[in-house]
Design a protein around this motif. Structure first.
Motif, PDB file in Angstrom:
ATOM      1  N   SER A 258     -21.094  66.368  11.210  1.00  0.00           N
ATOM      2  CA  SER A 258     -21.873  66.729  10.027  1.00  0.00           C
ATOM      3  C   SER A 258     -22.120  65.454   9.250  1.00  0.00           C
ATOM      4  O   SER A 258     -21.178  64.772   8.842  1.00  0.00           O
ATOM      5  CB  SER A 258     -21.052  67.733   9.198  1.00  0.00           C
ATOM      6  OG  SER A 258     -21.715  68.034   8.012  1.00  0.00           O
ATOM      7  N   LEU A 259     -23.388  65.118   9.060  1.00  0.00           N
ATOM      8  CA  LEU A 259     -23.745  63.847   8.427  1.00  0.00           C
ATOM      9  C   LEU A 259     -24.631  64.068   7.205  1.00  0.00           C
ATOM     10  O   LEU A 259     -25.382  65.038   7.130  1.00  0.00           O
ATOM     11  CB  LEU A 259     -24.489  62.956   9.426  1.00  0.00           C
ATOM     12  CG  LEU A 259     -23.729  62.643  10.714  1.00  0.00           C
ATOM     13  CD1 LEU A 259     -24.656  61.983  11.717  1.00  0.00           C
ATOM     14  CD2 LEU A 259     -22.535  61.767  10.422  1.00  0.00           C
ATOM     15  N   ASP A 260     -24.533  63.142   6.289  1.00  0.00           N
ATOM     16  CA  ASP A 260     -25.383  63.160   5.103  1.00  0.00           C
ATOM     17  C   ASP A 260     -26.849  63.089   5.547  1.00  0.00           C
ATOM     18  O   ASP A 260     -27.166  62.389   6.522  1.00  0.00           O
ATOM     19  CB  ASP A 260     -25.035  61.942   4.225  1.00  0.00           C
ATOM     20  CG  ASP A 260     -25.732  61.980   2.896  1.00  0.00           C
ATOM     21  OD1 ASP A 260     -26.889  61.502   2.833  1.00  0.00           O
ATOM     22  OD2 ASP A 260     -25.135  62.482   1.935  1.00  0.00           O
ATOM     23  N   PRO A 261     -27.754  63.785   4.852  1.00  0.00           N
ATOM     24  CA  PRO A 261     -29.165  63.756   5.272  1.00  0.00           C
ATOM     25  C   PRO A 261     -29.780  62.356   5.248  1.00  0.00           C
ATOM     26  O   PRO A 261     -30.761  62.092   5.933  1.00  0.00           O
ATOM     27  CB  PRO A 261     -29.882  64.665   4.273  1.00  0.00           C
ATOM     28  CG  PRO A 261     -28.849  65.297   3.436  1.00  0.00           C
ATOM     29  CD  PRO A 261     -27.524  64.674   3.737  1.00  0.00           C
ATOM     30  N   ASN A 262     -29.185  61.437   4.490  1.00  0.00           N
ATOM     31  CA  ASN A 262     -29.702  60.064   4.414  1.00  0.00           C
ATOM     32  C   ASN A 262     -29.164  59.180   5.537  1.00  0.00           C
ATOM     33  O   ASN A 262     -29.537  58.019   5.630  1.00  0.00           O
ATOM     34  CB  ASN A 262     -29.364  59.443   3.066  1.00  0.00           C
ATOM     35  CG  ASN A 262     -30.041  60.173   1.935  1.00  0.00           C
ATOM     36  OD1 ASN A 262     -31.173  60.624   2.063  1.00  0.00           O
ATOM     37  ND2 ASN A 262     -29.343  60.333   0.838  1.00  0.00           N
ATOM     38  N   PHE A 263     -28.275  59.725   6.372  1.00  0.00           N
ATOM     39  CA  PHE A 263     -27.723  58.950   7.482  1.00  0.00           C
ATOM     40  C   PHE A 263     -28.855  58.533   8.408  1.00  0.00           C
ATOM     41  O   PHE A 263     -29.722  59.317   8.748  1.00  0.00           O
ATOM     42  CB  PHE A 263     -26.702  59.778   8.260  1.00  0.00           C
ATOM     43  CG  PHE A 263     -26.167  59.066   9.472  1.00  0.00           C
ATOM     44  CD1 PHE A 263     -25.153  58.142   9.352  1.00  0.00           C
ATOM     45  CD2 PHE A 263     -26.702  59.320  10.728  1.00  0.00           C
ATOM     46  CE1 PHE A 263     -24.665  57.484  10.470  1.00  0.00           C
ATOM     47  CE2 PHE A 263     -26.220  58.670  11.843  1.00  0.00           C
ATOM     48  CZ  PHE A 263     -25.202  57.746  11.725  1.00  0.00           C
ATOM     49  N   ARG A 264     -28.836  57.266   8.799  1.00  0.00           N
ATOM     50  CA  ARG A 264     -29.863  56.743   9.693  1.00  0.00           C
ATOM     51  C   ARG A 264     -29.186  56.128  10.912  1.00  0.00           C
ATOM     52  O   ARG A 264     -28.346  55.251  10.790  1.00  0.00           O
ATOM     53  CB  ARG A 264     -30.697  55.685   8.973  1.00  0.00           C
ATOM     54  CG  ARG A 264     -31.873  55.170   9.764  1.00  0.00           C
ATOM     55  CD  ARG A 264     -32.719  54.209   8.948  1.00  0.00           C
ATOM     56  NE  ARG A 264     -32.021  53.036   8.495  1.00  0.00           N
ATOM     57  CZ  ARG A 264     -31.925  51.891   9.181  1.00  0.00           C
ATOM     58  NH1 ARG A 264     -32.490  51.790  10.364  1.00  0.00           N
ATOM     59  NH2 ARG A 264     -31.282  50.860   8.693  1.00  0.00           N
ATOM     60  N   LYS A 265     -29.524  56.631  12.084  1.00  0.00           N
ATOM     61  CA  LYS A 265     -28.974  56.112  13.322  1.00  0.00           C
ATOM     62  C   LYS A 265     -29.495  54.697  13.554  1.00  0.00           C
ATOM     63  O   LYS A 265     -30.676  54.420  13.341  1.00  0.00           O
ATOM     64  CB  LYS A 265     -29.410  57.024  14.473  1.00  0.00           C
ATOM     65  CG  LYS A 265     -28.844  56.640  15.804  1.00  0.00           C
ATOM     66  CD  LYS A 265     -29.310  57.612  16.883  1.00  0.00           C
ATOM     67  CE  LYS A 265     -28.874  57.164  18.241  1.00  0.00           C
ATOM     68  NZ  LYS A 265     -29.413  58.017  19.299  1.00  0.00           N
ATOM     69  N   LEU A 266     -28.591  53.802  13.967  1.00  0.00           N
ATOM     70  CA  LEU A 266     -29.007  52.437  14.268  1.00  0.00           C
ATOM     71  C   LEU A 266     -29.897  52.429  15.500  1.00  0.00           C
ATOM     72  O   LEU A 266     -29.624  53.134  16.471  1.00  0.00           O
ATOM     73  CB  LEU A 266     -27.788  51.556  14.545  1.00  0.00           C
ATOM     74  CG  LEU A 266     -26.915  51.197  13.360  1.00  0.00           C
ATOM     75  CD1 LEU A 266     -25.658  50.472  13.849  1.00  0.00           C
ATOM     76  CD2 LEU A 266     -27.669  50.342  12.371  1.00  0.00           C
ATOM     77  N   SER A 267     -30.923  51.626  15.449  1.00  0.00           N
ATOM     78  CA  SER A 267     -31.778  51.512  16.632  1.00  0.00           C
ATOM     79  C   SER A 267     -31.222  50.421  17.545  1.00  0.00           C
ATOM     80  O   SER A 267     -30.630  49.446  17.085  1.00  0.00           O
ATOM     81  CB  SER A 267     -33.220  51.178  16.236  1.00  0.00           C
ATOM     82  OG  SER A 267     -33.335  49.812  15.913  1.00  0.00           O
ATOM     83  N   ILE A 268     -31.410  50.585  18.833  1.00  0.00           N
ATOM     84  CA  ILE A 268     -30.959  49.596  19.813  1.00  0.00           C
ATOM     85  C   ILE A 268     -31.605  48.246  19.524  1.00  0.00           C
ATOM     86  O   ILE A 268     -30.958  47.203  19.591  1.00  0.00           O
ATOM     87  CB  ILE A 268     -31.284  50.067  21.254  1.00  0.00           C
ATOM     88  CG1 ILE A 268     -30.545  51.362  21.579  1.00  0.00           C
ATOM     89  CG2 ILE A 268     -30.964  48.983  22.268  1.00  0.00           C
ATOM     90  CD1 ILE A 268     -29.035  51.257  21.598  1.00  0.00           C
ATOM     91  N   ASP A 269     -32.893  48.260  19.154  1.00  0.00           N
ATOM     92  CA  ASP A 269     -33.589  47.000  18.858  1.00  0.00           C
ATOM     93  C   ASP A 269     -32.942  46.265  17.695  1.00  0.00           C
ATOM     94  O   ASP A 269     -32.775  45.040  17.748  1.00  0.00           O
ATOM     95  CB  ASP A 269     -35.065  47.271  18.539  1.00  0.00           C
ATOM     96  CG  ASP A 269     -35.846  47.741  19.758  1.00  0.00           C
ATOM     97  OD1 ASP A 269     -35.407  47.462  20.892  1.00  0.00           O
ATOM     98  OD2 ASP A 269     -36.892  48.393  19.570  1.00  0.00           O
ATOM     99  N   ASP A 270     -32.551  46.985  16.637  1.00  0.00           N
ATOM    100  CA  ASP A 270     -31.893  46.355  15.494  1.00  0.00           C
ATOM    101  C   ASP A 270     -30.553  45.742  15.900  1.00  0.00           C
ATOM    102  O   ASP A 270     -30.191  44.647  15.470  1.00  0.00           O
ATOM    103  CB  ASP A 270     -31.663  47.366  14.357  1.00  0.00           C
ATOM    104  CG  ASP A 270     -32.959  47.779  13.673  1.00  0.00           C
ATOM    105  OD1 ASP A 270     -33.986  47.083  13.833  1.00  0.00           O
ATOM    106  OD2 ASP A 270     -32.931  48.805  12.955  1.00  0.00           O
ATOM    107  N   ILE A 271     -29.811  46.456  16.736  1.00  0.00           N
ATOM    108  CA  ILE A 271     -28.512  45.962  17.193  1.00  0.00           C
ATOM    109  C   ILE A 271     -28.692  44.705  18.041  1.00  0.00           C
ATOM    110  O   ILE A 271     -27.998  43.700  17.844  1.00  0.00           O
ATOM    111  CB  ILE A 271     -27.762  47.054  17.989  1.00  0.00           C
ATOM    112  CG1 ILE A 271     -27.431  48.229  17.069  1.00  0.00           C
ATOM    113  CG2 ILE A 271     -26.495  46.491  18.631  1.00  0.00           C
ATOM    114  CD1 ILE A 271     -26.932  49.466  17.798  1.00  0.00           C
ATOM    115  N   VAL A 272     -29.627  44.728  18.977  1.00  0.00           N
ATOM    116  CA  VAL A 272     -29.871  43.574  19.850  1.00  0.00           C
ATOM    117  C   VAL A 272     -30.327  42.378  19.028  1.00  0.00           C
ATOM    118  O   VAL A 272     -29.835  41.253  19.223  1.00  0.00           O
ATOM    119  CB  VAL A 272     -30.902  43.927  20.952  1.00  0.00           C
ATOM    120  CG1 VAL A 272     -31.360  42.680  21.691  1.00  0.00           C
ATOM    121  CG2 VAL A 272     -30.322  44.948  21.913  1.00  0.00           C
TER     122      VAL A 272
END
Length: 133
Positions: free
Chosen positions: A64-78
């Protein structure tokens, strides 16, 4: 249960005394009120959250996550990885390097090769936690 069985006698005694004091100084009405208050607090946040199913089989979990939670993108991580001049990489052996409940306790050639590549990069400092519970 494993933690309770394997803890030292002094800690067992300390925890027993703490819990005994709590149980002997609070009645059923207090426990009921506390339980209901905990449920109300939990439910108050429930409708603001988004639920996601993650994993498969025994590894399946609902988070259960806050509605503002944003999954990290693979491109951002790389991109962040490439930009960093100094990286600390921490892996646990039982669950990351090896499947958690694997009978075989030696990593595959592919895992060894990947670890060698990661460790071979002079910008990386790699740690592997070998504590296997």
């Amino acid at each position: 249960m494993n933690e309770a069985v394997s803890m030292n006698e002094a800690e067992k005694q300390l925890r027993h005394e703490k819990h005994y004091r709590y149980v002997s100084t609070h009645d059923v009405a207090y426990w009921s009120r506390s339980f209901l208050q905990d449920m109300e607090r939990t439910c108050a946040d429930h409708f603001r959250k988004r639920c996601y199913g993650i994993g498969l089989g025994f590894g399946f979990r609902v988070v259960s996550l806050d509605p503002n939670f944003r999954k990290l993108s693979i491109d951002d991580i790389v991109n962040a990885y490439i930009k960093l001049k100094s990286r600390a990489i921490s892996l646990d052996y039982d669950g990351t390097v090896m499947p958690q409940n694997s009978i075989i306790k030696s990593p595959s050639a592919e895992v060894i090769s990947t670890l060698n590549k990661i460790s071979g990069d002079p910008n990386n400092t790699t740690f592997i936690d070998m504590c296997m519970n």
